[in-house]
Design a protein around this motif. Structure first.
Motif, PDB file in Angstrom:
ATOM      1  N   GLU A 115      17.070  18.753 -14.935  1.00  0.00           N
ATOM      2  CA  GLU A 115      18.355  18.441 -14.927  1.00  0.00           C
ATOM      3  C   GLU A 115      19.210  20.394 -14.469  1.00  0.00           C
ATOM      4  OE1 GLU A 115      20.835  15.868 -15.250  1.00  0.00           O
ATOM      5  OE2 GLU A 115      19.057  14.736 -14.602  1.00  0.00           O
ATOM      6  N   LEU A 116      18.419  20.441 -15.410  1.00  0.00           N
ATOM      7  CA  LEU A 116      18.229  22.130 -15.442  1.00  0.00           C
ATOM      8  C   LEU A 116      16.676  23.436 -15.745  1.00  0.00           C
ATOM      9  CD1 LEU A 116      19.139  24.044 -18.310  1.00  0.00           C
ATOM     10  CD2 LEU A 116      21.192  22.606 -17.638  1.00  0.00           C
ATOM     11  N   ILE A 117      16.109  23.997 -15.008  1.00  0.00           N
ATOM     12  CA  ILE A 117      15.237  24.865 -16.026  1.00  0.00           C
ATOM     13  C   ILE A 117      15.994  26.631 -15.412  1.00  0.00           C
ATOM     14  CG2 ILE A 117      14.234  24.742 -13.814  1.00  0.00           C
ATOM     15  CD1 ILE A 117      12.196  24.323 -17.188  1.00  0.00           C
ATOM     16  N   GLY A 118      15.646  27.627 -16.136  1.00  0.00           N
ATOM     17  CA  GLY A 118      16.021  27.999 -16.045  1.00  0.00           C
ATOM     18  C   GLY A 118      14.323  29.618 -16.627  1.00  0.00           C
ATOM     19  N   ASP A 119      14.944  31.422 -15.485  1.00  0.00           N
ATOM     20  CA  ASP A 119      13.727  32.042 -15.498  1.00  0.00           C
ATOM     21  C   ASP A 119      13.123  32.046 -16.945  1.00  0.00           C
ATOM     22  OD1 ASP A 119      14.145  31.471 -12.495  1.00  0.00           O
ATOM     23  OD2 ASP A 119      15.443  33.752 -13.359  1.00  0.00           O
ATOM     24  N   SER A 120      13.812  31.673 -18.576  1.00  0.00           N
ATOM     25  CA  SER A 120      13.141  32.036 -19.472  1.00  0.00           C
ATOM     26  C   SER A 120      12.237  31.394 -19.799  1.00  0.00           C
ATOM     27  CB  SER A 120      15.043  32.023 -20.720  1.00  0.00           C
ATOM     28  OG  SER A 120      14.839  30.773 -20.708  1.00  0.00           O
TER      29      SER A 120
END
Length: 161
Positions: A115-120
């Motif tokens: 659903e979402l993936i962050g650079d963090s």
């Protein structure tokens, strides 16, 4: 569609994509992995990890989901020339099991969609487990964290010529 996680054909073994080994590798096989999702299967047998009585308690489904997410992340890492990394299951929201036990003899299909993936390294996945006849057995939103890889010694080595 992102090129970093191509579909698998033919399918390498699960161990090619997840850091889990031995008895803690719970997935039986990977069906598909692409840039947005992964589909894995788990065969519930009398020798499956966590078997009690007639099968595996449904709360183990959260780990099946997490390992499917790990396979997805491992495929992305492999596509980028890396190795599967250790990640962390941070938690889940609304884990809902429709059965108390995944019965011995069943093959479960675990679907994890990013659903979402962050650079963090923080990510959230919509996960579902289906049983025979495509019956929905469990679902949840799973939150994960994959720490950034430290620079390799080759890139941080400052030798003088």
């Amino acid at each position: 569609m992102d090129d970093t996680a191509p579909s698998i054909a033919p399918r390498p073994p699960v161990e090619h994509f997840v850091p889990h080994r031995g008895a803690m590798s719970l997935l039986s096989r990977l069906v598909t992995i692409d840039a947005e999702q992964a589909l894995a299967e788990v065969d519930i047998t009398p020798t499956s990890m966590f078997v009690q009585g007639q099968g595996v308690p449904a709360w183990v489904g959260i780990e099946y989901m997490a390992q499917t997410v790990a396979a997805w992340a491992g495929a992305r890492s492999r596509a980028a020339g890396g190795e599967p990394a250790i990640g962390f299951l941070l938690g889940s929201r609304r884990y809902q099991a429709e059965v108390p036990v995944f019965a011995t003899g069943q093959t479960l299909r675990i679907h994890a969609r990013c659903e979402l993936i962050g650079d963090s390294g923080l990510g959230q996945f919509a996960c579902r487990i289906h049983g025979p006849a495509h019956r929905l057995l469990a679902e949840a939103m799973v939150s994960v964290f994959e720490p950034p890889m430290p620079p390799s010694s080759a890139t941080s080595d400052s030798r003088e010529a």
